[in-house]
Write an enzyme that holds these catalytic residues in place. Structure first.
Site, PDB file in Angstrom:
ATOM      1  N   ASP A 199     -39.986 -40.684  19.677  1.00  0.00           N
ATOM      2  CA  ASP A 199     -40.871 -40.584  18.516  1.00  0.00           C
ATOM      3  C   ASP A 199     -40.078 -40.598  17.206  1.00  0.00           C
ATOM      4  OD1 ASP A 199     -43.596 -40.676  17.862  1.00  0.00           O
ATOM      5  OD2 ASP A 199     -43.534 -38.638  17.124  1.00  0.00           O
TER       6      ASP A 199
ATOM      7  N   HIS B 141     -45.650 -34.836  18.385  1.00  0.00           N
ATOM      8  CA  HIS B 141     -44.319 -35.359  18.055  1.00  0.00           C
ATOM      9  C   HIS B 141     -43.323 -35.039  19.168  1.00  0.00           C
ATOM     10  CE1 HIS B 141     -41.379 -37.011  15.365  1.00  0.00           C
ATOM     11  NE2 HIS B 141     -40.798 -35.866  15.045  1.00  0.00           N
TER      12      HIS B 141
ATOM     13  N   SER C 180     -36.722 -38.043  16.778  1.00  0.00           N
ATOM     14  CA  SER C 180     -37.259 -38.018  15.414  1.00  0.00           C
ATOM     15  C   SER C 180     -36.301 -38.715  14.438  1.00  0.00           C
ATOM     16  CB  SER C 180     -37.546 -36.569  14.997  1.00  0.00           C
ATOM     17  OG  SER C 180     -38.271 -36.538  13.791  1.00  0.00           O
TER      18      SER C 180
END
Length: 462
Positions: A191, A261, A167
């Site tokens: 991601d 996610h 992330s």
């Protein structure tokens, strides 16, 4: 009486010896540093930035050693002649320890003898104010540079440094790479975050120039993730947005917001387990991939695989102009996530053009059955012309005993049609060395399942 007193004296000496031994052991016993586990209360109050580097090796795989930024030579376990892998987590709105942290540590160490360093910046990532965590990524990157500079001074090589960022941790890794002018060995972005990074110039996010090789897995492009290209190869499982098995509505609670996610991490973990290779297909678009336009991978000699071993394609990917590639693939809804790909070729002899869908089921000799996925576009069937359908199955059958086909136009009104088949051929893309299976001269009635035993294709049909 004297004998009793003598016995008590020895018992007292033994007791004191045991106490002393325990005291010395507890004083000298190494302390196992743990990841900073916080709570929602910390997120509400906010946390001041604090960074810990927790080192694991095969020698101390169950008890981390905390590294010093000013004297890495004091480390008992760090071996700068080996690969150094940094794991960088992302935004932590609840403060909890990432559920995947132990798995990635154990799997990486079982796979390769490396220095594995967990970058614990939970104090700084734990906040309900997302922009605060984003701002802290720059600060953490500068702190990491101090550690890496010390390792380099002690004999480490930039080539051997590999950063895996999740992330906003992916962008954080990019900031570190930028400070070394892209000379880090590799960065993997799981991601990478979209909010506050989308639309930013390369120096304000992860970019393919941040390391010698950058690979990225996008699993939530319509939510928390980043949509566009960031690496030398950008993988888009299931198109990069909605992942199978994840909740589709907010009524599922917090899992709805994080499942897509987080899937990037579990796909990467699956590559470490090596239970199967997740094959991917370089392609201009997800639609082209689903229509079977990119299934050969001839330019790559072999199709790239997802995850830890993606760097086997490094030399080809970084020499492209521009050095950026998109790769698409589909997954199942649970580990190990692999799909097994086939082309199903049809030659028909209907005089009129027919359009429609064909559902394909295969059954092995033990009676196990799996059904085709991905056939979302209608196929056009023309007389004496081959129509090929690109499909994937969740299971891989070495020996297929039966094939079932159902033809449908998916119309609710109007006549039912027949599809007259001169030849059907099933050929494996995942395992191209397998025998191709055929069936000749039969008719499919619309919405009626037809099951038959296939035969090995004649030589002229291969």
């Amino acid at each position: 009486m004297l004998r009793v007193a003598f016995h008590h004296f020895h018992m007292l000496k033994l007791f004191l010896f045991i106490c002393l031994t325990c005291w010395v052991r507890s004083d000298t016993e190494q302390k196992c540093e743990e990841f900073t586990d916080l709570s929602i209360h910390n997120a509400l109050a906010g946390t001041d930035l604090k960074v810990k580097l927790l080192l694991y090796t095969r020698t101390n795989k169950n008890c981390s050693e905390r590294l010093s930024a000013y004297n890495t030579t004091a480390s008992t376990y760090l071996d700068v002649t080996r690969k150094i892998v940094f794991i960088v987590h992302g935004f932590r709105p609840t403060g909890s320890t990432p559920i995947w942290l132990n798995d990635i540590k154990d799997l990486l160490l079982s796979l390769e003898d490396v220095n594995l360093i967990i970058v614990d910046w939970n104090k700084g990532a734990t906040t309900l104010i997302y922009p605060t965590a984003v701002q802290n990524t720059r600060k953490v990157a500068k702190i990491l540079k101090k550690y890496i500079d010390q390792m380099l001074a002690d004999g480490a090589s930039l080539d051997s440094i590999y950063m895996i960022g999740v992330s906003i941790g992916a962008h954080l890794a990019g900031f570190v790479g930028e400070m070394y002018n892209g000379k880090l060995g590799r960065i993997t972005g799981l991601d990478p975050a979209g909010p506050l990074f989308s639309g930013k110039p390369p120096n304000e996010r992860l970019d393919h120039t941040d390391a010698q090789f950058v690979d990225v897995i996008h699993t939530d492009t319509d939510g928390l993730g980043y949509r566009n290209l960031l690496g030398n190869i950008d993988f888009y499982p299931n198109g990069g947005a909605d992942q199978p098995g994840c909740p589709q509505t907010p009524f599922s609670g917090f899992q709805y917001f994080k499942c897509d996610h987080q899937r990037s991490v579990f796909l990467f973990l699956s590559s470490l387990k090596q239970s199967c290779n997740i094959i991917t297909y370089p392609c201009d678009s997800y639609l082209d991939y689903k229509n079977g336009k990119c299934a050969s991978c001839e330019a790559f000699q072999a199709c790239p695989v997802l995850g830890y071993f993606a760097d086997k394609w490094k030399n080809y990917l970084i020499q492209k102009d521009p050095p950026e590639t998109k790769a698409y693939f589909d997954t199942s809804n649970q580990e190990p996530f692999c799909m097994y790909y086939y082309f199903v070729d049809f030659i028909t002899w209907n005089k009129s053009i027919r359009r429609g869908f064909i559902r394909i089921k295969i059954t092995d000799s033990a009676g196990n059955t799996t059904e085709s996925k991905m056939n979302s576009e209608a196929t056009t069937f023309q007389q004496y012309r081959q129509a090929s359908i690109f499909v994937g199955f969740y299971e891989d059958f070495d020996k297929i005993s039966r094939i079932s086909l159902t033809y449908s136009t998916r119309t609710l009104i109007g006549p039912k049609y027949k599809l007259r088949i001169l030849r059907m051929r099933l050929r494996s893309i995942t395992n191209p060395e397998r025998l191709q299976m055929c069936r000749y001269d039969f008719v499919l009635l619309e919405n009626i399942e037809t099951t038959f035993k296939p035969i090995t294709c004649q030589e002229r049909d291969k």
